[in-house]
Design an enzyme around this catalytic site. Structure first.
Site, PDB file in Angstrom:
ATOM      1  NE  ARG A 105       7.264   0.150  -1.877  1.00 60.52           N
ATOM      2  CZ  ARG A 105       6.867   1.203  -1.159  1.00 60.52           C
ATOM      3  NH1 ARG A 105       7.490   2.343  -1.286  1.00 60.52           N
ATOM      4  NH2 ARG A 105       5.848   1.099  -0.321  1.00 60.52           N
ATOM      5  CB  SER A 137       3.528   3.447  -2.521  1.00 60.60           C
ATOM      6  OG  SER A 137       3.108   4.480  -1.663  1.00 60.60           O
ATOM      7  CG  HIS A 138       6.116   7.360  -1.940  1.00 59.64           C
ATOM      8  ND1 HIS A 138       5.571   6.432  -1.072  1.00 59.64           N
ATOM      9  CD2 HIS A 138       7.363   7.600  -1.512  1.00 59.64           C
ATOM     10  CE1 HIS A 138       6.474   6.161  -0.149  1.00 59.64           C
ATOM     11  NE2 HIS A 138       7.576   6.851  -0.392  1.00 59.64           N
ATOM     12  CE  LYS A 190       1.877   0.529   0.174  1.00 59.72           C
ATOM     13  NZ  LYS A 190       1.327   1.888   0.209  1.00 59.72           N
ATOM     14  CG  ASP A 203       0.885   7.941  -1.596  1.00 61.96           C
ATOM     15  OD1 ASP A 203      -0.351   7.756  -1.606  1.00 61.96           O
ATOM     16  OD2 ASP A 203       1.687   7.079  -1.179  1.00 61.96           O
ATOM     17  CG  ASP A 254      -0.482   3.602  -2.591  1.00 58.12           C
ATOM     18  OD1 ASP A 254       0.107   4.658  -2.279  1.00 58.12           O
ATOM     19  OD2 ASP A 254      -0.480   2.595  -1.860  1.00 58.12           O
ATOM     20  CG  ASP A 286      -1.013   4.408   1.153  1.00 59.91           C
ATOM     21  OD1 ASP A 286      -0.407   5.335   0.568  1.00 59.91           O
ATOM     22  OD2 ASP A 286      -0.485   3.308   1.421  1.00 59.91           O
ATOM     23  NE  ARG A 287       3.024   8.286   1.251  1.00 63.68           N
ATOM     24  CZ  ARG A 287       4.058   9.117   1.107  1.00 63.68           C
ATOM     25  NH1 ARG A 287       4.542   9.784   2.130  1.00 63.68           N
ATOM     26  NH2 ARG A 287       4.612   9.276  -0.062  1.00 63.68           N
ATOM     27  CG  HIS A 309       0.947   6.110   5.700  1.00 63.72           C
ATOM     28  ND1 HIS A 309       0.356   5.269   4.782  1.00 63.72           N
ATOM     29  CD2 HIS A 309       2.248   6.192   5.340  1.00 63.72           C
ATOM     30  CE1 HIS A 309       1.262   4.858   3.909  1.00 63.72           C
ATOM     31  NE2 HIS A 309       2.422   5.405   4.228  1.00 63.72           N
TER      32      HIS A 309
HETATM   33 ZN    ZN Z   1       1.212   5.128  -0.671  1.00 63.28          ZN
END
Ligand code: ZN
Length: 468
Positions: A24, A112-113, A122, A246, A248, A250-251, A333
């Site tokens: 990142r 992501s966030h 990722k 979030d 993307d 994944d959360r 997650h």
């Molecule tokens: Zn995420």
């Protein structure tokens, strides 16, 4: 378009971008298109050397993501990796394509966030997470110009319908629900629109337009201020539940029918009750930041609670090792290996929650009403000297050991988590920043005060003033 890189090229990344769980950096500064090419090239090299030949690539809705993904793909194909490009969507859809299409790896371009200026990458193997020294290995290979060479092909695939069908498959409820969804303009917008068409009931969609500038609120449902719109929608429309993702997806985050926030550890207690019905005695994993309520509830339900390190990759690796059907962390997650693939998938978690609610016949607030009401501090984060970051936990442990109090339990799996008759407190060094995180949770307000005093005294003994 960039010129094709010569085979002898070496590349040095800004060292700040190679992080514990992913890559990142700030777009155009520490992370640019050339960096993305070399991430693809180095990851493709690692993949080839472990016998892999194929990878899925997806990307989120940030403005730089298409170009970043194109460069990652070029890096992979220059190693001889065949790439399936599934385009714009949430991170879990990329994992889903890897699993269902039998690909050897997944690469997701996503910030992501993270704040607007950032983007990231990722990566995952088909058989487990990609993290820790594997990420550092990317940097070493690029610095040495040590790359595999080949000519991979690129195919396009649209997996959206297959993914949504799979998500909806585990909804078997009969009671129609009214649901508010807050996509936060994240990458799951189109998936969400398709998913709600397959679910019964009434659905209110907030910010389902994918917009990488996040014009409404920041896409992080673990921060209370980002849930205000969702809470309002639940109340205004009389919904049974509100669900947020979030950037993307994944959360996951949730609010109950009154608009009350259900933090991820309490949400996991709801999931655990369901999962343990079909996996009696199973190991349920949660990170050290999670409430004691979750661990106690898993034990009460006959499961084996396992407290593990913070970090979704670490949680996933432990879940695989212990064959845990449910594992997650306070950051949202949550990974179901029960009926599903064991990766963190916000939309799938949403479907599982709706399914539980539909069958339960009582509201979400009632499903958690029996859990003790604890008094918490929020997660407090503060800067610390890099050299001191990992020493302080050891110093605290040594002092507590010398104190040798029989009613004090010290867990040092990740930082120091100290349990006393009043509750617990945590001091944890971040893996990704020069930051210490502290948190405390007491059965009573007075108990919480005592816990905070102990924590502050320990920090002061290590030369750090009270962050409260
Ligand atoms: Zn995420």
């Amino acid at each position: 378009m960039q010129a094709k890189q010569s085979l002898s090229t070496t590349h040095t990344f800004d060292k700040s971008i190679l992080r514990e769980y992913d890559i990142r950096g700030t777009v155009g500064h520490t992370l640019g298109e050339t960096d993305c090419y070399f991430v693809g090239r180095a990851f493709g090299t690692l993949l080839r050397r472990r016998g892999g030949k194929t990878a899925v690539v997806g990307f989120d809705g940030r403005e730089s993501s298409i170009a970043f993904a194109a460069n990652v793909i070029r890096g992979l194909t220059d190693c001889g990796i065949h790439v399936e490009n599934i385009g714009l969507g949430p991170t879990p859809m990329t994992y889903f394509a890897m699993k269902t299409h039998g690909k050897d790896a997944a690469v997701m371009v996503t910030g992501s966030h993270s704040p607007l200026a950032y983007n990231g990458i990722k990566m995952a193997w088909h058989d487990g997470p990609f993290y820790g020294d594997m990420v550092q290995h990317i940097g070493r290979l690029a610095a040495a110009g040590d790359f595999e060479t080949g000519q991979g092909q690129v195919t396009q695939a649209d997996v959206r319908d297959a993914y949504v069908d799979r998500l909806a498959q585990d909804y078997t409820g009969s009671r129609d629900l009214s649901v508010a969804w807050d996509n936060g303009n994240g990458a799951a917008g189109e998936i969400l629109r398709r998913l709600v068409k397959k679910l019964p009931g009434k659905h209110v969609l907030l910010f389902d337009e994918i917009d990488g500038t996040f014009p409404n609120h920041h896409p992080d449902p673990t921060v209370a201020k980002n849930l205000v719109d969702l809470q309002k929608a639940v109340r205004d429309h009389g919904c049974d539940v509100g669900i947020g993702f979030d950037g993307d997806a994944d959360r996951v985050g949730a609010v109950d029918e009154n608009g009350g926030i259900i933090w991820a550890d309490i949400l996991m207690a709801v999931y655990a009750a369901e999962v343990l019905k079909t996996h009696p005695g199973a190991t349920i994993i949660a990170d050290v930041k999670c409430s004691r309520v979750l661990f106690d509830e898993v034990a009460r339900l006959g499961g084996q609670p396992l407290m593990w390190n913070t970090g979704h990759s670490l949680i996933k690796a432990k879940a695989k090792e212990t064959k845990s059907p449910l594992a997650g962390e306070l950051a949202g997650h949550i990974c179901f290996a029960d009926k599903y693939y064991g990766f963190d998938d916000g939309p799938y978690c949403a479907v599982r929650l709706l399914n539980i609610l539909s069958h339960a016949g009582k509201p979400l607030s009632q499903l958690v009403a029996h859990l003790p009401k604890m008094h918490n501090t929020p997660e407090v984060r503060f800067h610390v000297d890099a050299a001191r970051k990992f020493q302080i936990a050891g110093e605290i442990k040594d002092r507590l050991r010398k104190d040798n109090q029989t009613d004090v339990n010290v867990n040092d799996i990740d930082g120091v988590r100290v349990t006393t008759p009043d509750g617990w407190w945590l001091m944890r060094p971040s893996n990704t920043e020069d930051v210490l995180t502290i948190r405390a949770e007491g059965f009573t307000i007075e108990g919480l005060d005592r816990l905070k005093q102990q924590l502050v005294a320990q920090l002061q003994a290590s030369g750090i003033s009270s962050p409260f």
